[in-house]
Scaffold this motif. Structure first.
Motif, short mmCIF file in Angstrom:
data_model
loop_
_atom_site.label_atom_id
_atom_site.label_comp_id
_atom_site.label_asym_id
_atom_site.label_seq_id
_atom_site.Cartn_x
_atom_site.Cartn_y
_atom_site.Cartn_z
N MET A 214 -14.95 -58.85 20.00
CA MET A 214 -15.45 -58.19 21.20
C MET A 214 -14.33 -57.46 21.94
SD MET A 214 -18.62 -59.09 21.20
CE MET A 214 -18.58 -59.18 19.43
N GLY A 215 -13.12 -57.60 21.45
CA GLY A 215 -11.99 -56.99 22.15
C GLY A 215 -11.33 -57.94 23.13
N ILE A 216 -11.78 -59.20 23.14
CA ILE A 216 -11.17 -60.19 24.02
C ILE A 216 -9.83 -60.61 23.42
CG2 ILE A 216 -11.41 -62.52 24.98
CD1 ILE A 216 -14.47 -62.08 24.84
N ASP A 217 -8.78 -60.52 24.21
CA ASP A 217 -7.48 -61.01 23.75
C ASP A 217 -7.47 -62.53 23.95
OD1 ASP A 217 -4.88 -61.72 23.28
OD2 ASP A 217 -4.02 -60.01 24.35
N VAL A 218 -7.77 -63.21 22.85
CA VAL A 218 -7.99 -64.66 22.91
C VAL A 218 -6.76 -65.40 23.47
CG1 VAL A 218 -8.31 -66.69 21.45
CG2 VAL A 218 -9.75 -64.69 21.12
N ASN A 219 -5.58 -64.96 23.05
CA ASN A 219 -4.36 -65.62 23.54
C ASN A 219 -4.23 -65.50 25.06
OD1 ASN A 219 -3.38 -66.64 21.16
ND2 ASN A 219 -2.40 -64.72 20.60
N LYS A 220 -4.63 -64.34 25.56
CA LYS A 220 -4.56 -64.12 27.00
C LYS A 220 -5.54 -65.03 27.72
CE LYS A 220 -5.68 -60.40 29.88
NZ LYS A 220 -6.04 -58.98 29.91
N TYR B 276 -16.64 -55.75 26.61
CA TYR B 276 -15.50 -56.39 27.27
C TYR B 276 -14.32 -55.45 27.51
CZ TYR B 276 -11.81 -59.68 28.34
OH TYR B 276 -10.78 -60.34 28.96
N SER B 277 -14.05 -54.60 26.54
CA SER B 277 -12.84 -53.76 26.67
C SER B 277 -13.08 -52.54 27.55
CB SER B 277 -12.35 -53.34 25.29
OG SER B 277 -13.40 -52.76 24.58
N ARG B 278 -14.27 -52.43 28.11
CA ARG B 278 -14.57 -51.26 28.95
C ARG B 278 -14.60 -51.64 30.43
NH1 ARG B 278 -20.14 -49.35 26.67
NH2 ARG B 278 -19.90 -47.91 28.40
N ASP B 279 -14.40 -50.65 31.29
CA ASP B 279 -14.37 -50.93 32.72
C ASP B 279 -15.47 -50.25 33.52
OD1 ASP B 279 -12.25 -52.72 32.96
OD2 ASP B 279 -10.80 -51.10 32.66
N ASP B 280 -16.17 -49.31 32.86
CA ASP B 280 -17.16 -48.50 33.58
C ASP B 280 -18.45 -49.27 33.78
OD1 ASP B 280 -17.17 -48.60 30.83
OD2 ASP B 280 -18.07 -46.62 30.57
N LYS B 281 -18.44 -50.13 34.78
CA LYS B 281 -19.54 -51.09 34.95
C LYS B 281 -20.92 -50.43 35.03
CE LYS B 281 -20.53 -55.52 36.64
NZ LYS B 281 -20.69 -56.44 37.71
N ALA B 282 -21.04 -49.38 35.81
CA ALA B 282 -22.35 -48.73 35.98
C ALA B 282 -22.86 -48.20 34.65
CB ALA B 282 -22.23 -47.61 37.01
N ALA C 141 -15.75 -64.46 29.43
CA ALA C 141 -14.86 -64.36 28.27
C ALA C 141 -14.28 -65.73 27.92
CB ALA C 141 -13.74 -63.36 28.55
N MET C 142 -14.02 -66.55 28.94
CA MET C 142 -13.53 -67.90 28.68
C MET C 142 -14.57 -68.71 27.93
SD MET C 142 -11.63 -68.67 32.32
CE MET C 142 -11.30 -70.39 32.05
N ARG C 143 -15.82 -68.61 28.39
CA ARG C 143 -16.88 -69.36 27.71
C ARG C 143 -17.08 -68.84 26.29
NH1 ARG C 143 -21.90 -68.68 30.61
NH2 ARG C 143 -20.89 -67.02 31.77
N LEU D 45 -8.89 -53.42 17.68
CA LEU D 45 -9.68 -52.39 17.00
C LEU D 45 -10.80 -51.85 17.87
CD1 LEU D 45 -10.01 -53.97 13.44
CD2 LEU D 45 -8.61 -52.02 14.10
N VAL D 46 -11.33 -52.73 18.74
CA VAL D 46 -12.46 -52.33 19.56
C VAL D 46 -12.12 -51.08 20.39
CG1 VAL D 46 -14.10 -53.12 21.30
CG2 VAL D 46 -13.14 -54.74 19.69
N GLY D 47 -10.93 -51.08 20.94
CA GLY D 47 -10.51 -49.96 21.75
C GLY D 47 -10.38 -48.66 20.96
N LEU D 48 -10.21 -48.78 19.64
CA LEU D 48 -10.11 -47.59 18.80
C LEU D 48 -11.48 -47.06 18.40
CD1 LEU D 48 -7.25 -48.80 16.39
CD2 LEU D 48 -7.04 -47.25 18.34
N GLY D 49 -12.52 -47.84 18.70
CA GLY D 49 -13.87 -47.38 18.37
C GLY D 49 -14.46 -48.02 17.13
#
Lengths: 237, 301
Positions: free
Chosen positions: B190-196, A105-111, B176-178, A76-80
């Motif tokens: 948080m969008g963490i894929d726990v299984n992964k 977590y689901s984002r990549d734009d670090k800056a 994410a592991m912690r 769901l996070v990725g959907l907003g």
């Protein structure tokens, strides 16, 4: 206009016992909608079903025209959609900064993420003072602030807050609602679950009253606030 | 007792202890994230032994230089063990994630026996000779005698442990592991894929175990289907001693156990060596059940 979040005939059951008996409600873009009700009315069950933590027993949840019924929470996070869970759920053994980063977590734009972390610190200076402190050592109010800030780092279009005032001192509750108002004023749509009906309705655009798993009243927040039935049941007469 | 003997046993203890520590990390990582004692971990370590023997022999027969053969063999063992570890989690543990905690524990013991039997089928019951790729000739440094093999084991262990700590504390995946270890539900939000994340944890733990398996095979010059059993039990003891679920605990526990065993050898005959580990386990469980470094947590098993 179609609603951003549209819930139809939602049912939640725990081992055959229906906690939510087919409720309908919706949230339009830009609104702050609140779901109020007493302890055990089914508020948290509703939110858990919406956020994929439990599978609904029936009904549909549509978000931006897309059926998201039973979609697992991490998708769901990725959907907003971000949920700030009941009891705050900060990672006690991660520091404040790491907690915030997990929100993104689901984002990549670090800056950009680091810029937004700074924005959160500006919005909630208390967190900045504690950035390297383990979240478990924060006060309840600070943890709630952290949980909201963390949820915002997912860049949600829809933010769902589960009992943000729970267990907090009145002064802290005011601070939390100040933050919620600020977030709403910046355009994030909010679904607020609250036991504190007064505070919730004062801040919301619209409200729904949940009783024993059913919606018994709904409408404009100001109207609900003045409704004698709401007054009697939730606002202390 | 002369000081020379003591020093020698301390060095031996550090070498053995660093292998225990690497294996203990696998137990503790899985426990940290699933509260599961993965009793099959010793067998995963074992698989690393024979796999690396076959890989090195094949590579040497292809005329590859010995160091390159060793490095590739280690990589092969890591991949094989990681795949086995992840597969075990997927097939045996994941379906039981919400079951009473005794169920996955017993399953883990079953998986351990299964892997041992499969190893007999695949590798056979023979002892395999591990080629001497790094010299096992004794080198005398002062009063202490070591082999190049032992020095490499010690240094590589320290490097691997430092790398793991860095990964867990300084990378997104480690954080994410912690987070997952602390609260799977919220981690999911948080969008963490726990299984992964759990699969990655198994892969890393098994990969470290594979290296430990190669180290043991290379140090003693042999590998066999049974080599994971005692090693696994001792590493588990080390993890409990340090405080299971705690990375530092596993490392410190492994080193202390290695030291206790080898220094203890000064006083008793070699046949009794294995007693130390289990005496230590019992003492720790009686007097400090949370381990030397671990925090006291509500008992759930």
């Amino acid at each position: 206009m179609t609603a951003m979040l549209d819930v139809k005939k939602l049912q939640v059951a725990y081992g055959g016992i229906k906690a939510i008996k087919g409720i309908d409600f919706h949230v339009n873009e830009g609104e702050l909608v609140t779901l109020i009700g007493a302890n055990g009315a089914g508020k948290s069950s509703t939110l858990r079903a919406l956020s994929g933590l439990i599978k609904p027993a029936g009904g549909t949840v549509t978000y931006k025209g897309r059926d998201i019924t039973g979609v697992p929470s991490h998708a769901l996070v990725g959907l907003g959609i971000a949920l700030c869970p009941e009891g705050r759920g900060v990672f006690a053994r991660l520091n404040v900064h790491e907690n915030l980063l997990m929100g993104a977590y689901s984002r990549d734009d670090k800056a950009q993420i680091l810029r937004e972390v700074d924005e959160i610190y500006t919005m909630i200076p208390r967190l900045k003072e504690r950035t390297l402190q383990m979240a478990g050592t924060l006060s309840g109010g600070e943890q709630q602030m952290l949980a909201i800030g963390r949820a915002m780092l997912a860049q949600p279009k829809l933010l769902m807050l589960d009992e943000p005032s729970m267990g907090l001192a009145p002064l802290m509750v005011d601070k939390i609602f100040e933050i919620i108002r600020l977030i709403a004023s910046r355009g994030t749509t909010i679904l607020l679950i609250e036991q504190n009906a007064q505070l919730a309705l004062e801040n919301a655009t619209r409200g729904y009253v949940l009783e024993s798993g059913e919606i018994t009243l709904q409408g404009d927040a100001k109207v609900l606030l003045a409704d004698p039935r709401v007054k009697e049941a939730y606002l202390g007469g | 007792m002369s000081i020379d003997v003591l020093l020698q046993q301390i060095v031996n203890g550090l070498v053995v202890g660093s292998v225990y520590a690497l294996v203990a990390l696998g137990y503790t990582m899985v426990y940290g994230i699933l509260q599961l004692i993965n009793f099959a971990h010793g067998e995963i370590v074992m698989i690393g032994g024979p796999t690396s023997v076959f890989a090195t022999k094949w590579l040497l027969s292809m005329g590859r230089p010995s160091l390159l053969a060793l490095l590739i063999a280690i990589l092969v063992a890591m991949v094989v063990c990681a795949v086995v570890g992840v597969a075990i989690e997927r097939v045996a543990y994941r379906p039981l994630r919400n079951a009473p905690r005794l169920a996955p524990l017993i399953t883990a013991i079953g998986v351990s026996i299964l892997l041992q039997q499969l190893a007999i089928l695949v590798f056979g019951r023979n002892y395999f000779t591990f080629p001497e790729l790094i010299s096992r000739d004794p080198i005398t440094i002062g009063v202490v005698t070591v082999t190049m093999n032992e020095i490499v084991i010690l240094l590589a262990s320290v490097a691997l442990m430092a790398a793991l700590l860095w990964l867990v504390h300084n990378t997104k995946i480690g954080t994410a592991m912690r987070a997952t270890a602390e609260n799977q539900k919220v981690a999911g939000l948080m969008g963490i894929d726990v299984n992964k994340i759990i699969a990655i944890t198994f892969a890393i733990g098994s990969g470290l175990g594979a290296i430990a398996g190669v180290m043991v095979a290379s140090n003693y010059g042999q590998a066999h289907y049974y080599m994971g059993f005692m090693l696994g039990l001792k590493a588990f003891t080390a993890a409990v001693m340090g405080g299971i679920g705690n990375l530092w605990g596993a490392m410190v526990g492994g080193l202390i156990l290695g030291l206790v065993e080898n220094v203890g050898l000064i006083f008793v005959r070699g046949d009794y060596k294995d007693i130390f580990a289990f005496v230590v386990l019992v003492l720790v469980l009686i007097f400090r059940p949370q381990g030397l470094i671990g925090e006291r947590v509500a008992e759930r098993a």
